[in-house]
Scaffold this motif. Structure first.
Motif, PDB file in Angstrom:
ATOM      1  N   ALA A  40       9.979  -0.352  -8.114  1.00  0.00           N
ATOM      2  CA  ALA A  40       9.463  -1.626  -7.621  1.00  0.00           C
ATOM      3  C   ALA A  40      10.405  -2.238  -6.593  1.00  0.00           C
ATOM      4  CB  ALA A  40       9.269  -2.592  -8.793  1.00  0.00           C
ATOM      5  N   SER A  52       0.223  -2.110  -3.089  1.00  0.00           N
ATOM      6  CA  SER A  52       1.243  -1.299  -3.767  1.00  0.00           C
ATOM      7  C   SER A  52       0.829  -0.878  -5.176  1.00  0.00           C
ATOM      8  CB  SER A  52       2.543  -2.104  -3.873  1.00  0.00           C
ATOM      9  OG  SER A  52       2.383  -3.216  -4.747  1.00  0.00           O
ATOM     10  N   LEU A  54       9.862  -0.737  -3.194  1.00  0.00           N
ATOM     11  CA  LEU A  54       8.683  -1.277  -2.517  1.00  0.00           C
ATOM     12  C   LEU A  54       9.027  -2.569  -1.785  1.00  0.00           C
ATOM     13  CD1 LEU A  54       5.924  -0.831  -5.266  1.00  0.00           C
ATOM     14  CD2 LEU A  54       6.087   0.422  -3.101  1.00  0.00           C
ATOM     15  N   HIS A  81      10.495  -4.406   2.947  1.00  0.00           N
ATOM     16  CA  HIS A  81       9.961  -5.589   3.633  1.00  0.00           C
ATOM     17  C   HIS A  81      10.866  -6.810   3.532  1.00  0.00           C
ATOM     18  CE1 HIS A  81       6.505  -3.055   2.539  1.00  0.00           C
ATOM     19  NE2 HIS A  81       5.915  -3.532   3.619  1.00  0.00           N
ATOM     20  N   LEU A 111       4.024  -6.608  -1.479  1.00  0.00           N
ATOM     21  CA  LEU A 111       3.383  -5.877  -2.574  1.00  0.00           C
ATOM     22  C   LEU A 111       1.909  -5.585  -2.328  1.00  0.00           C
ATOM     23  CD1 LEU A 111       4.951  -7.690  -5.677  1.00  0.00           C
ATOM     24  CD2 LEU A 111       5.529  -5.429  -4.768  1.00  0.00           C
ATOM     25  N   ASP A 147       2.350  -4.028 -12.716  1.00  0.00           N
ATOM     26  CA  ASP A 147       1.653  -2.828 -12.268  1.00  0.00           C
ATOM     27  C   ASP A 147       0.515  -2.507 -13.234  1.00  0.00           C
ATOM     28  OD1 ASP A 147       3.132  -2.006 -14.441  1.00  0.00           O
ATOM     29  OD2 ASP A 147       3.693  -0.080 -13.563  1.00  0.00           O
TER      30      ASP A 147
END
Length: 332
Positions: free
Chosen positions: A125, A50, A128, A132, A47, A89
């Motif tokens: 989200a 982000s 994102l 990874h 994150l 966020d």
């Protein structure tokens, strides 16, 4: 057609929650501190940059329980003293609980009946993180979760509804039975095991296996619209049959909220519900639904204490009731 924009007095808010777990780690009940620390590090790296920020205040139990009262985090997350983290966020439309019942609980929020927007926030989200993190996934079962009822899409779509007329006319038991037959559940203000304070209910799917995300969203949307239509019809009938008594109850409730110097949690919720109904019926014209939405959570115990910064109130219910009444008077 009823929807969140036309009937915000029925459908208050929407939420889409995704449960996700990282491969190669046990579920949180069996996860040790080293595993939790590793997951927190992985998520933090994913994150970074982000637009999500880690909430540094969740070590404060009062603050965390205030977030729970606002439905930003779960009660289980607020009660957990083990290593965990919360990311939100900038617009407060999405939250990510790390190391709750599952490794990740991603929540997207929207006003009124707007599941598509809530889903957009949640899945944004997830994307994102997906770049990874390798999620625990099975080709036949879907996303693997701690609780078997979340298997599959591992998605819970829910809408907060204000249902005073259906409650007063004793139709909630029948409605609950009907919804259970189609894989939909209706619960209280804070979900499973909670009561329907202020006539507030959460309607959500009870199954996530064997149904696509888009189909599930359409299903809950259709169910909510039908419930909202039934609620509006019940309000009209209730008001026609009890105009004087209902008007008196609404105005007395408004007077209590505006002038009381002490308010218990129960009395607040009871009066709040009738005032909100009065706004919906056009009887109360100088109070907005937006004000009431904010007030519902501001008057909850942990939020009162957090806002008042008065630690003595934590052990003194009389002082807490005075603070609640002061907050309510200031809002109305």
């Amino acid at each position: 057609m009823l929807n969140g924009k036309i009937a915000p007095d029925v459908a208050c808010s929407s939420r889409v929650r995704l449960a996700r777990n990282l491969s190669d780690y046990p579920f949180p009940p069996a996860l040790d501190d080293a595993g939790r620390q590793a997951i927190l590090g992985t998520v933090g790296t994913a994150l970074d940059g982000s637009g999500f920020s880690r909430d540094s205040n969740i070590g404060d139990s009062l603050y965390l329980h205030a977030l729970s009262e606002q439905n930003i985090v779960s009660r289980e997350f607020a009660d957990d003293r083990a290593l965990h983290a919360l990311y939100t966020d900038a617009g407060k439309t999405t939250s990510i609980m790390v190391c709750e019942e599952d490794h990740l609980r991603i929540q997207g929020f929207a006003h009124g009946l707007d599941l598509d927007t809530a889903a957009k926030h949640a899945f944004g989200a997830e994307q994102l993180l997906d770049g990874h993190i390798r999620f625990a996934f099975d080709r036949e079962l879907g996303y693997l979760t701690h609780c078997p009822t979340n298997l599959g899409t591992a998605m819970r779509a829910s809408v907060m509804l204000f249902l005073p007329a259906l409650t007063m006319t004793n139709r909630m038991g029948e409605l609950k039975s009907q919804l259970e037959k189609i894989g939909v559940t209706i619960r209280g203000l804070y979900g499973e095991g909670s009561s329907a304070d202020a006539f507030m209910y959460q309607v959500s799917n009870s199954r996530a296996l064997g149904i696509a995300e888009s189909d599930l969203l359409r299903k809950i949307d259709a169910v909510v619209k039908q419930i909202a239509a039934d609620e509006c019809s019940a309000r009209d009938a209730l008001f026609r049959a009890n105009r004087d008594l209902l008007t008196d109850k609404i105005m007395r409730s408004l007077g209590i909220l505006r002038y009381a110097t002490m308010l218990s949690g129960k009395e607040f919720c009871d009066c709040y519900a009738y005032v909100r109904l009065g706004v919906s019926l056009g009887l109360v014209e100088d109070v907005t639904l937006e004000t009431l939405d904010k007030l519902l959570y501001a008057a909850m115990p942990a939020n009162i204490l957090l806002r008042g910064s008065n630690t003595a109130a934590a052990k003194n219910p009389v002082l807490r009731d005075k603070l609640r009444a002061r907050i309510v008077r200031g809002s109305l």
